[in-house]
Write a protein that holds these residues in place. Structure first.
Motif, short mmCIF file in Angstrom:
data_model
loop_
_atom_site.label_atom_id
_atom_site.label_comp_id
_atom_site.label_asym_id
_atom_site.label_seq_id
_atom_site.Cartn_x
_atom_site.Cartn_y
_atom_site.Cartn_z
N SER A 46 -29.60 56.49 25.12
CA SER A 46 -27.95 56.74 24.84
C SER A 46 -27.64 57.05 23.47
O SER A 46 -26.57 57.61 23.33
N HIS A 95 -22.46 54.24 29.77
CA HIS A 95 -22.85 53.31 30.99
C HIS A 95 -23.92 53.96 31.84
O HIS A 95 -23.96 55.31 31.70
N ASN A 96 -24.66 53.40 32.43
CA ASN A 96 -25.90 53.90 33.16
C ASN A 96 -25.82 53.44 34.52
O ASN A 96 -25.61 52.31 34.93
N HIS A 99 -28.34 50.66 36.38
CA HIS A 99 -28.08 49.49 35.64
C HIS A 99 -26.75 48.70 36.04
O HIS A 99 -26.63 47.55 36.50
N TRP A 122 -20.24 61.48 34.70
CA TRP A 122 -21.89 61.38 34.30
C TRP A 122 -22.17 62.87 33.72
O TRP A 122 -21.69 63.63 34.36
N SER A 164 -32.68 47.99 35.68
CA SER A 164 -32.68 49.32 35.17
C SER A 164 -33.46 50.15 35.93
O SER A 164 -34.13 49.79 36.87
N ALA A 249 -32.58 57.57 35.60
CA ALA A 249 -31.45 56.98 35.17
C ALA A 249 -30.50 58.23 35.10
O ALA A 249 -30.73 59.20 34.74
N TYR A 250 -29.09 57.65 35.27
CA TYR A 250 -27.86 58.77 34.93
C TYR A 250 -26.92 57.95 34.00
O TYR A 250 -26.97 56.80 33.67
N ARG A 251 -26.56 58.99 32.86
CA ARG A 251 -25.54 58.34 31.74
C ARG A 251 -24.46 59.08 31.83
O ARG A 251 -24.41 60.04 32.03
#
Length: 320
Positions: A46, A95-96, A99, A122, A164, A249-251
């Motif tokens: 991040s 944010h993710n 999570h 995203w 996560s 994960a996606y951010r």
């Protein structure tokens, strides 16, 4: 009647003038620096992403981007404050997924609901990858699984945060392989790596980005994607090794729920422009990031779909 008409004229003038001022205010956004809050440690994905985005965002938005950190709870400390922030677009929070979905589903003390976070967009994804030290006794995933079956619970895997992609991914892989490992949560990837390099954990369930940054110190055993990752063509996928396991994960960016759509759309457009900048895209992909983009409306549907997906997984697994 004349008084009525005169009064009406004044009201209409008042509405018109303040309407113009309102539109001018919206058009002027942003008029001052924007604070970009990171929910994890410096040095993690991040933070790396935000630092890379910073100069491009400043150019597109025409204002300073100030990066700050609010660490703890696997991101929950920062995300629990989002609903209470001023909805003016001057504080945005990274944010993710998963999570922001898993935490409210699994914990009563999260301090926020998934729907409390208004997603702007995203902009990237990072697949999970299982790594061990380069001098590890585990040369292949088969070696790792064989040892784990013979020594239940003795292998420790570090990762970024609780509930996560790394945490869920460890549980998913344990289930797929019929093994038991112990997951050790850290406050971010940047915090997990020193513990790994210091020999405090057996390995990491981390992201492809960490392997890209520590190629000489990590031995990737398998990556949790449908197909092999281009920057690691020699690393097999879990699937091709016989384990039905794909995770990552996606951010993105979120703001308070009452933030005006005009501001949300302007921010989303800025991040989209950054993503589409060839120089930026090439730099990020070389570091192991997969560039994606979902705008405000797409993001809402994407989150809804992922909620159902993770609920179905949690019905099958017991998070440990």
């Amino acid at each position: 009647m004349k008084r009525f008409m005169a009064g009406l004229a004044i009201v209409l003038l008042f509405v018109a003038v303040f309407g113009v001022f309102g539109m001018m205010a919206e058009a002027a956004y942003p008029e001052r620096p924007i604070t970009y809050v990171i929910a994890f440690n410096p040095g993690g994905e991040s933070d790396i992403t935000a630092r890379a985005q910073q100069p491009y965002l400043e150019k597109v938005l025409g204002t300073q981007i100030i990066i700050t950190y609010k660490i703890g709870g696997g991101g929950a400390v920062a995300w629990s404050e989002v609903p209470r922030m001023r909805p003016d677009g001057y504080t945005i929070v990274g944010h993710n997924i998963p999570h922001i979905i898993l935490q409210p589903l699994q914990r009563k003390d999260t301090g926020y609901k998934t729907t409390d976070l208004k997603t702007v967009c995203w902009f990237e994804a990072t697949p999970n990858v299982l790594v061990v030290p380069v001098d590890s006794q585990f040369k292949t995933l088969e070696d790792f699984v064989k040892y784990a079956k013979e020594h239940p619970g003795q292998i420790t895997l570090g990762g970024s945060g609780s509930y996560s992609a790394n945490h869920l991914g460890t549980v998913e892989f344990n289930e797929a392989a019929g093994i038991e490992t112990t997951y050790i949560p850290f406050t971010g990837s940047g915090d997990a790596v020193p513990a790994f390099l210091g020999g405090h954990v057996t390995g990491l369930m981390t992201y492809t980005t960490m392997v890209a940054n520590y190629r000489e110190q990590m031995r990737p055993l398998a990556v949790a994607t449908e197909e092999r990752v281009s920057i690691f063509p020699d690393v097999p996928t879990f699937k091709e090794l016989g384990y039905d396991y794909v995770e990552g994960a996606y951010r993105g960016i979120c703001v308070p729920p009452k933030t005006p759509d005009e501001i949300v759309n302007k921010l989303a457009d800025a991040f989209k422009q950054v993503n589409e900048t060839p120089e930026f895209k090439e730099k990020m992909e070389a570091m192991g990031f997969q560039m994606v983009f979902y705008g405000p409306e797409e993001s809402e549907k994407f989150v809804e779909d992922r909620v159902e997906y993770y609920k179905s997984i949690l019905d099958k697994l017991e998070m440990k």
